[in-house]
Design a protein around this motif. Structure first.
Motif, PDB file in Angstrom:
ATOM      1  N   GLU A 271       0.820  -1.378  -0.042  1.00 24.30           N
ATOM      2  CA  GLU A 271      -0.134   0.067   0.011  1.00 24.30           C
ATOM      3  C   GLU A 271       1.115   1.193  -0.041  1.00 24.30           C
ATOM      4  O   GLU A 271       0.557   2.249  -0.702  1.00 24.30           O
ATOM      5  CB  GLU A 271      -1.076  -0.080   1.259  1.00 24.30           C
ATOM      6  N   HIS A 272       1.999   1.135   0.702  1.00 21.22           N
ATOM      7  CA  HIS A 272       2.884   2.381   0.803  1.00 21.22           C
ATOM      8  C   HIS A 272       3.453   2.627  -0.421  1.00 21.22           C
ATOM      9  O   HIS A 272       3.531   3.662  -0.952  1.00 21.22           O
ATOM     10  CB  HIS A 272       3.819   2.012   1.966  1.00 21.22           C
TER      11      HIS A 272
ATOM     12  N   HIS B 285       0.948   4.071  -3.155  1.00 20.36           N
ATOM     13  CA  HIS B 285       0.810   5.491  -2.530  1.00 20.36           C
ATOM     14  C   HIS B 285       1.835   6.418  -3.221  1.00 20.36           C
ATOM     15  O   HIS B 285       1.864   7.557  -3.617  1.00 20.36           O
ATOM     16  CB  HIS B 285       0.386   5.666  -0.929  1.00 20.36           C
TER      17      HIS B 285
END
Length: 225
Positions: free
Chosen positions: A196-197, A200
């Protein structure tokens, strides 16, 4: 003279060496780690090392039909080295009674029967180890030897002892499986957060690139004054 303090008990030790007697320059007999006929321990018997004493008593135990257990020891308060050792039959002592978790659970086999058979060895100032106590008698039947004159711990166990060992190993395996499952869950969570990081971060980078391109495009297309 060594000052000693009592320390905790160690587990089983089953070395494979046989032993023989050798004569020192002072005429005393000392046991070494070479092969020879089985001897019976006696008070005053000397060994060149603690390991030689363990090896000798283990081979004596095999010949008599029981298993040795390396028991209590004492260390020198001067340098912390072991200066006293007790070697016992594996049926020495009694198992501590613990409350059963379930009435349907099969009770564990009794593997300790309070046997008193043992030897105690002590390190002298000369560095040799001497037998200071020997108890020969056992309070239980001795186990037969295998054809090769040696016994394996698993082969010498009774069916009840084997069942108890299987249950113990099965419980340990179950604990390890639960531990691995928990670790796998934590790892999956970490990997998900990293993904997810990363996504993003990629979006932010793409937004920055797009903004730079728009600025550059506006700069080149703006008419000169």
């Amino acid at each position: 003279m060594f000052m000693c303090c009592c320390v905790a008990v160690e587990g089983n030790s089953l070395p494979e060496e046989d032993v023989e007697m050798m004569e020192n320059s002072d005429g005393k007999n000392t046991v070494t780690d070479e092969a020879s006929p089985m001897l019976e321990p006696f008070i005053g018997m000397e060994f060149e090392s603690e390991e030689a004493a363990k090896s000798f008593y283990d081979n004596y135990a095999a010949g008599m039909g029981f298993l040795m257990r390396v028991d209590a020891f004492r260390r020198s308060m001067r340098d912390g080295t072991v200066v006293w050792r007790r070697l016992v039959c594996n049926k020495e002592g009694f198992r501590r009674l613990r409350p059963r978790r379930s009435e349907n659970r099969k009770p564990r086999a009794i593997t300790r029967e309070g046997c008193k058979a043992l030897i105690v060895v002590k390190r002298e100032k000369s560095g040799t180890w001497i037998v200071t106590k020997f108890v020969k008698e056992h309070n239980h039947p001795l186990l037969p030897l295998l054809p090769n004159g040696r016994r394996h711990c698993q082969l010498s166990q009774t069916p009840d002892e084997k069942d108890a060992k299987i249950r113990e190993l099965s419980a340990e395996l179950s604990r390890e499986r639960r531990r691995c499952a928990a670790l796998q869950q934590q790892l999956d969570m970490v990997l998900k957060e990293m993904e997810e990081h990363s996504n993003h971060l990629s979006i932010n980078i793409n937004n920055v690139i797009q903004s730079v391109r728009e600025i550059e495009s506006n700069t080149f297309t703006k008419p000169f004054s």
